[in-house]
Structure formats: C-alpha cells, structure tokens
Motif scaffolding. Structure first.
Motif, PDB file in Angstrom:
ATOM      1  N   PRO A  27      -4.264 -25.399  -1.910  1.00 41.12           N
ATOM      2  CA  PRO A  27      -5.641 -24.907  -1.897  1.00 41.12           C
ATOM      3  C   PRO A  27      -5.784 -23.529  -1.268  1.00 41.12           C
ATOM      4  N   LEU A  28      -6.651 -22.715  -1.862  1.00 37.77           N
ATOM      5  CA  LEU A  28      -7.083 -21.441  -1.302  1.00 37.77           C
ATOM      6  C   LEU A  28      -8.578 -21.548  -1.003  1.00 37.77           C
ATOM      7  N   PRO A  29      -9.121 -20.644  -0.205  1.00 38.54           N
ATOM      8  CA  PRO A  29     -10.564 -20.682   0.055  1.00 38.54           C
ATOM      9  C   PRO A  29     -11.372 -20.582  -1.236  1.00 38.54           C
ATOM     10  N   GLU A  30     -12.608 -21.045  -1.189  1.00 39.88           N
ATOM     11  CA  GLU A  30     -13.455 -21.019  -2.386  1.00 39.88           C
ATOM     12  C   GLU A  30     -13.629 -19.596  -2.904  1.00 39.88           C
ATOM     13  N   ARG A  31     -13.749 -18.633  -2.004  1.00 41.61           N
ATOM     14  CA  ARG A  31     -13.828 -17.222  -2.381  1.00 41.61           C
ATOM     15  C   ARG A  31     -12.696 -16.471  -1.698  1.00 41.61           C
ATOM     16  N   PRO A  32     -11.485 -16.559  -2.246  1.00 40.97           N
ATOM     17  CA  PRO A  32     -10.338 -15.946  -1.561  1.00 40.97           C
ATOM     18  C   PRO A  32     -10.411 -14.423  -1.571  1.00 40.97           C
ATOM     19  N   ARG A  33      -9.905 -13.818  -0.525  1.00 37.83           N
ATOM     20  CA  ARG A  33      -9.755 -12.372  -0.478  1.00 37.83           C
ATOM     21  C   ARG A  33      -8.413 -12.039  -1.117  1.00 37.83           C
ATOM     22  N   VAL A  34      -8.432 -11.274  -2.203  1.00 31.75           N
ATOM     23  CA  VAL A  34      -7.253 -11.050  -3.030  1.00 31.75           C
ATOM     24  C   VAL A  34      -6.865  -9.575  -2.993  1.00 31.75           C
ATOM     25  N   LEU A  35      -5.563  -9.318  -2.896  1.00 36.42           N
ATOM     26  CA  LEU A  35      -5.013  -7.971  -2.956  1.00 36.42           C
ATOM     27  C   LEU A  35      -3.971  -7.920  -4.056  1.00 36.42           C
ATOM     28  N   ASP A  36      -4.125  -6.967  -4.989  1.00 35.88           N
ATOM     29  CA  ASP A  36      -3.142  -6.751  -6.044  1.00 35.88           C
ATOM     30  C   ASP A  36      -2.417  -5.447  -5.740  1.00 35.88           C
ATOM     31  N   LEU A  37      -1.126  -5.534  -5.404  1.00 40.18           N
ATOM     32  CA  LEU A  37      -0.346  -4.354  -5.052  1.00 40.18           C
ATOM     33  C   LEU A  37       0.230  -3.642  -6.267  1.00 40.18           C
ATOM     34  N   GLY A  38       0.039  -4.192  -7.447  1.00 39.55           N
ATOM     35  CA  GLY A  38       0.501  -3.520  -8.652  1.00 39.55           C
ATOM     36  C   GLY A  38       2.011  -3.355  -8.694  1.00 39.55           C
ATOM     37  N   ARG A  39       2.476  -2.100  -8.849  1.00 40.87           N
ATOM     38  CA  ARG A  39       3.905  -1.846  -8.999  1.00 40.87           C
ATOM     39  C   ARG A  39       4.640  -1.676  -7.674  1.00 40.87           C
ATOM     40  N   GLY A  40       3.976  -1.898  -6.581  1.00 39.99           N
ATOM     41  CA  GLY A  40       4.684  -1.779  -5.313  1.00 39.99           C
ATOM     42  C   GLY A  40       3.707  -1.596  -4.181  1.00 39.99           C
ATOM     43  N   PRO A  41       4.181  -1.722  -2.947  1.00 38.09           N
ATOM     44  CA  PRO A  41       3.278  -1.649  -1.799  1.00 38.09           C
ATOM     45  C   PRO A  41       2.636  -0.276  -1.652  1.00 38.09           C
ATOM     46  N   ARG A  42       1.362  -0.284  -1.363  1.00 40.08           N
ATOM     47  CA  ARG A  42       0.652   0.974  -1.124  1.00 40.08           C
ATOM     48  C   ARG A  42       1.027   1.513   0.251  1.00 40.08           C
ATOM     49  N   ARG A  43       0.891   2.812   0.412  1.00 46.10           N
ATOM     50  CA  ARG A  43       1.099   3.446   1.705  1.00 46.10           C
ATOM     51  C   ARG A  43      -0.122   4.260   2.069  1.00 46.10           C
ATOM     52  N   PRO A  44      -0.788   3.984   3.174  1.00 38.09           N
ATOM     53  CA  PRO A  44      -0.484   2.856   4.051  1.00 38.09           C
ATOM     54  C   PRO A  44      -0.962   1.540   3.450  1.00 38.09           C
ATOM     55  N   LEU A  45      -0.403   0.440   3.935  1.00 36.62           N
ATOM     56  CA  LEU A  45      -0.834  -0.858   3.454  1.00 36.62           C
ATOM     57  C   LEU A  45      -2.290  -1.098   3.848  1.00 36.62           C
ATOM     58  N   PRO A  46      -3.070  -1.713   2.982  1.00 39.51           N
ATOM     59  CA  PRO A  46      -4.462  -2.003   3.329  1.00 39.51           C
ATOM     60  C   PRO A  46      -4.538  -3.013   4.462  1.00 39.51           C
ATOM     61  N   GLU A  47      -5.660  -3.030   5.124  1.00 35.79           N
ATOM     62  CA  GLU A  47      -5.842  -3.971   6.225  1.00 35.79           C
ATOM     63  C   GLU A  47      -6.119  -5.370   5.677  1.00 35.79           C
ATOM     64  N   GLY A  48      -5.411  -6.336   6.224  1.00 33.23           N
ATOM     65  CA  GLY A  48      -5.619  -7.725   5.859  1.00 33.23           C
ATOM     66  C   GLY A  48      -6.603  -8.378   6.813  1.00 33.23           C
ATOM     67  N   PRO A  49      -6.621  -9.692   6.855  1.00 33.48           N
ATOM     68  CA  PRO A  49      -5.705 -10.537   6.087  1.00 33.48           C
ATOM     69  C   PRO A  49      -6.277 -10.877   4.715  1.00 33.48           C
TER      70      PRO A  49
END
Length: 298
Positions: A27-49
């Motif tokens: 299970p994930l939360p009903e409204r999950p916070r989702v990050l799509d990094l595409g072809r690789g990690p962004r620099r700088p990485l976005p703030e989570g969680p």
C-alpha cells in the motif's frame, strides 16, 4: 505515462509493468507524493520525502549503486522506488539493491515490444530494508542457534529436525539459501530456508521452514529474512518458489495460488495455502505436481 519506446536502453517501463510492480509493492498513501527522475537523477536532487520515486532511466549506466544509495534519502518511510534493468543484468541489479539497503518487493520482465525496444527489460520495485534486522546467509557457527530457534518457534522439534535432515541431503541443500536475521544484540532472531524441489522434472525451490524467535514475533524479523532469502534466490537466477503457508501472510511477498500456474502438491492441501512466486516475473513457469525432498515425508 506513455508506452512509446525510448532509445535502445531499458529506460522506460510500460504502464502494465508499473501497475504490476506497484501492486507488489504494497500500500501507498491515498494521494502519494511522486517523483519521476526520468533518465537519471537531477542535480541537485529535489527535496523529499516521496512515497514513490520512478528512476527507470538510470538502471544501466555506471554508478547505479551510488545512485541507489542517494535515492534512499528521497523516500518517505515505507516509500517505493521503481527501476529498470537491462537484459542480462537482473542478478547484478538485485545484488546492488541489497548492498544499498533495499529489498526487492517485486519484479516483472517485460515482454518484447511492450514499452521497450529491447526484449526482456526487467522492472523492479524496491523498498528500504528494515534496519532493525541484519540479514545474512547462515554460517557454520549459526547451526546450533538455528536448531534452537526452530524448536522454540514451533514449540516442538519437528521443524528443527527437518532442517537438519535437509542439510544432510546434497540433492536438496543449496549453500547460500539458508538465511538468518540478527536482532540488535547479534543473536539469531529469525530463519528462512529454501531447498531444491521439483515441479514435474523442472527445478524449483521450497520455502520451509520460516521461524521467528517467540520474543520478537510480529515485529518484522520474519518478513525481513524471507525477503532476504528470496532476493538471494533471484541473484542465483532461480525462477520459482513454492510455499505451503498462511494465505494472509505470503501474498505480501508476491506469492499467488500455485494453481494459477497449473502447479499442485502431491497431497491434499487448501488451494489458498499452496502458493507460488514467479521470481523473475516473466511467466513461462513449469506446471505439474510438486516433488519435495524426502525429508518432508510427503
């Protein structure tokens, strides 16, 4: 999400693969916070969680292990990470995930032409491993503790004696697939064993026994050691695991009724209790009657 192909690397998973992986992730939360990094990690990485991170485009390039370690910091507690692996690198990907502190919650090998040009691209959904329980292969020094644990967990000696009988059977025992979970004090807190069985003439694995010390039951030690031994089997390239167990417990690891694959035991057992796990998620599993090692007495 689109099902269009993207180059010749495994940097895209189809909607069907992602849906399957997320169903295995739990299970994930009903409204999950989702990050799509595409072809690789962004620099700088976005703030989570984030509850879900999609990072399919960085599974093949060098630095995968380092990226996995960095991405752990993006995940919320209980979060899930979706990655892809190029054909032929699945075992290395599982090993890298384990080394970075994850367990494999599910895997699916994509059919050719489904969202990727390369045949056999595999998708994984990873979750951070439970840090309370250090899992590892059994060592010779663990054998007495494993015996005591099984006897205590089941309240009688049968399962402890089963392990000893399987250990003495070279056709059943597979070095490296007898796993323990250590408690905070370093003692053996949980145990899981995979041994060789067969479905018809095809090799498979039997998961039994799974044991947890009475003092730490229902605290995640059993789940941790089962996930660890299943990951070890994936790294070996095994395809099929069978278990006769509680129908409410094993679906969390991806097990489904064995009858879905035309697999059945050679004895009477409730359909919902006889379970099978397609380790590689690629289908094409053997069907027929399960033949257990002689130590099981069935």
């Amino acid at each position: 999400m689109s099902d269009q192909t993207s180059g010749h690397s495994c940097d895209h998973l189809s909607d069907a693969t992602v849906r399957t992986l997320l169903s295995l992730a739990g299970p994930l939360p009903e409204r999950p916070r989702v990050l799509d990094l595409g072809r690789g990690p962004r620099r700088p990485l976005p703030e989570g969680p984030f509850d879900l991170v999609r990072a399919e485009g960085a599974a093949c390039p060098a630095g995968f292990e380092q990226a996995l370690a960095e991405w752990r910091g993006l995940l919320a507690p209980g979060g899930a990470l979706v990655v892809a692996a190029c054909p032929g690198t699945e075992a290395q990907s599982v090993a890298a995930a384990r080394a970075a502190g994850y367990h494999v919650a599910g895997m699916r090998r994509q059919p050719a032409g489904e969202g990727a040009e390369r045949s056999g691209c595999a998708g994984f959904v990873l979750r951070p491993a439970d840090p309370r329980w250090r899992t590892r292969p059994e060592s010779p020094a663990d054998v007495p503790a494993v015996h005591r644990l099984n006897a205590a967990a089941f309240g009688q000696p049968d399962e402890a004696e089963l392990v000893e009988a399987l250990r003495a059977d070279p056709d059943a025992w597979l070095p490296g697939l007898s796993y323990v979970a250590e408690g905070p004090d370093g003692t053996v807190a949980a145990y899981a064993l995979l041994t060789r069985c067969r479905v018809g003439d095809a090799p498979a694995l039997a998961l039994a026994p799974v044991a947890v010390a009475p003092a730490v039951q229902r605290r995640g030690a059993g789940r941790a050691v089962v996930r660890a031994v299943l990951d070890a089997a994936r790294i070996r390239g095994e395809r099929l695991v069978l278990v006769l167990g509680h129908p409410a417990y094993y679906p969390a690891f991806g097990f489904v009724p064995a009858s879905r694959y035309g697999i059945r035991p050679g004895f009477e057992a409730p359909d919902e209790a006889m379970r099978a796990l397609d380790l590689a998620g690629g289908g094409g599993l053997p069907s027929g009657v399960i033949h257990y090692p002689a130590a099981f007495g069935v």
